[in-house]
Design an enzyme around this catalytic site. Structure first.
Site, PDB file in Angstrom:
ATOM      1  N   THR A  47       0.816  -1.211   0.000  1.00 34.21           N
ATOM      2  CA  THR A  47       0.000   0.000   0.000  1.00 34.21           C
ATOM      3  C   THR A  47       0.849   1.261   0.000  1.00 34.21           C
ATOM      4  OG1 THR A  47      -1.751  -1.177   1.185  1.00 34.21           O
ATOM      5  CG2 THR A  47      -1.828   1.215   1.233  1.00 34.21           C
ATOM      6  N   THR A  57       2.290  -4.244   4.671  1.00 40.45           N
ATOM      7  CA  THR A  57       2.275  -4.412   6.129  1.00 40.45           C
ATOM      8  C   THR A  57       1.988  -5.836   6.583  1.00 40.45           C
ATOM      9  OG1 THR A  57      -0.063  -3.761   6.268  1.00 40.45           O
ATOM     10  CG2 THR A  57       1.603  -2.016   6.515  1.00 40.45           C
ATOM     11  N   ASP A  58       1.320  -6.648   5.770  1.00 36.39           N
ATOM     12  CA  ASP A  58       0.858  -7.947   6.254  1.00 36.39           C
ATOM     13  C   ASP A  58       1.996  -8.842   6.718  1.00 36.39           C
ATOM     14  OD1 ASP A  58      -1.733  -7.248   5.873  1.00 36.39           O
ATOM     15  OD2 ASP A  58      -2.130  -8.606   4.210  1.00 36.39           O
ATOM     16  N   LYS A  61       2.443  -7.077  13.694  1.00 39.90           N
ATOM     17  CA  LYS A  61       1.204  -6.442  13.268  1.00 39.90           C
ATOM     18  C   LYS A  61       0.079  -6.962  14.144  1.00 39.90           C
ATOM     19  CE  LYS A  61      -1.665  -5.345   9.273  1.00 39.90           C
ATOM     20  NZ  LYS A  61      -1.884  -5.456   7.815  1.00 39.90           N
TER      21      LYS A  61
END
Length: 435
Positions: free
Chosen positions: A101, A177-178, A254
């Site tokens: 993203t 980010t995952d 996360k």
């Protein structure tokens, strides 16, 4: 453009279009910014401005007015790095894009958000970065982070090492980010770095009013210029846009699917906090710039199993991994590091066949201790290796890396029980538990 019906009529009446600098007035308040396109499914009564701060703002057009301040050229996809001259007084920072993203930009000709562009487009979309440093930019990958494989960690480590050898005084890696905490852990083991290596991402893309891209990037560059010569993750520390936290690459996870402050340090504090690209405070000791030479340990074993213990789990799952030739097993046990007792024979078989098995806890916070209960002691007798206070993700990555360094099970045990990059704490404090 994707503005339709009410919002399209509102813009048409103001004789403005995408890319123009405009002023929107509403309820005795005015907002000045560049008119952005928006996502396809956005609510019709809203428009989006990019403010001078770099933050995107959504405005409900009901009872609002708009006027043109300056016509603007539509930003183009693509970036000519030769447009920017290097300043000898600025530090040289490498920016490497892997996708995700944070590596997205609005294509004003279609209104779509594109992930497929060079890392240099980050500078076009965030021109404030240019004042902070000189940049070498490249796109290593353009993939969603769930598609990252261990071989990509190795390629990223080699690319980073090449940049450092070529004079980069800090490295920023733009990443989805995952799985960013997997990559930050991997780079922590693969690269001994004399300069900062900072991973950053975004939870919300650049076409959304609440995009966190700009704040995360500008603070990541600030971290890359600092004296904190470790692999770190720089992301929002709260839901507002004031402070970013700089987390150790082997202490971060996360923790939420969509919050901008999703990344938290586990059983630790962030190394530092940043605002407006500057370090505001440091909370713990760290390796300083140029305290060590650049070293690359880029062998890794990809065939590692990560198995989560759960009620009713079958021993066939362990046996399957053994029969399929897996080289190591990371067990995400319950509590202090437990599995159902009927799995122990299969775990003993794995050890007998030279397959190291490492025990971590699915509790996230706290430390594995297999000495407390009878099941744990049986696991010790089956030669399970304690993952101590490593998260399962870090334990998985470290085991893959350890097997790249040796294929001898006792040497693997020694590596797993040695603190390599800050992944093992001698002592834990209850104050770190997430309230």
């Amino acid at each position: 453009m994707t503005y339709k019906k009410n919002s399209k009529k509102f813009l048409s009446n103001g004789n403005v279009t995408i890319g123009d600098t405009v002023k929107v007035s509403k309820n005795n308040t005015s907002y000045k910014g560049i008119l952005l396109d928006r996502s396809e499914d956005a609510e019709d009564n809203y428009i989006v401005l990019k403010l001078d701060s770099g933050y995107n703002l959504g405005i409900n057009i009901e009872n609002a007015s708009i006027e043109l301040i300056e016509s603007g050229d539509k930003p183009k996809i693509g970036f000519d790095q030769s447009e920017i001259e290097k300043d000898p007084d600025k530090m040289n920072i490498s920016i490497i894009s892997t996708g995700g993203t944070v590596s997205s930009i609005i294509d004003y000709s279609t209104g779509a958000v594109h992930p497929a562009f060079t890392a240099g487009d980050l500078l076009r979309a965030n021109p404030e970065l240019i004042d902070l440093a000189n940049y070498e930019v490249k796109a290593l990958y353009n993939i969603l982070s769930e598609n990252i494989e261990p071989k990509y960690w190795v390629e990223a480590a080699r690319s980073i090492a090449d940049d450092i050898s070529s004079g980069a005084e800090g490295v920023v890696v733009a990443h989805g980010t995952d799985t960013m905490h997997y990559t930050s852990a991997a780079l922590s083991f693969l690269v001994r770095t004399p300069v900062p290596i900072v991973l950053t991402g975004a939870q919300r893309s650049s076409d959304r009013p609440s995009s966190d891209t700009f704040i995360n990037l500008i603070n990541s560059v600030g971290a890359a210029k600092s004296d904190i010569a470790e692999v770190t993750v720089c992301m929002h520390d709260s839901l507002d846009d004031t402070i970013c936290a700089l987390h150790s690459g082997v202490r971060v996870r996360k923790m939420h699917t969509s919050r901008r402050d999703t990344f938290r340090s586990i059983d630790s504090e962030p190394i530092a906090y940043l605002k407006d690209s500057k370090i505001q405070s440091r909370t713990q000791n760290y390796i300083k710039r140029n305290e060590r030479d650049l070293e690359l340990y880029d062998n890794i074993e990809e065939k590692i199993g990560l198995i989560k213990a759960y009620p009713g789990i079958s021993s066939e799952l362990i046996d399957y991994h053994i029969d399929k030739g897996y080289k190591g097993l990371l067990i995400e046990g319950t509590g202090l590091g437990h599995v159902p007792e009927y799995l122990i024979d299969s775990l003993q078989r794995a050890n007998d066949e030279g397959i190291p098995c490492v025990m971590t806890s699915q509790c996230i916070y706290g430390r594995v201790n297999m000495n407390v209960y009878s099941t744990g002691r049986k696991l010790i007798d089956a030669n399970l290796i304690s993952g101590e206070d490593m998260t399962p993700e870090v334990g998985y990555v470290k085991l893959a890396w350890a097997l790249g360094q040796s294929d001898k099970i006792e040497e693997i045990r020694k590596i797993m029980e040695t603190n390599i990059a800050g992944e093992l704490n001698d002592r834990l404090s209850a104050k770190y538990f997430l309230n």
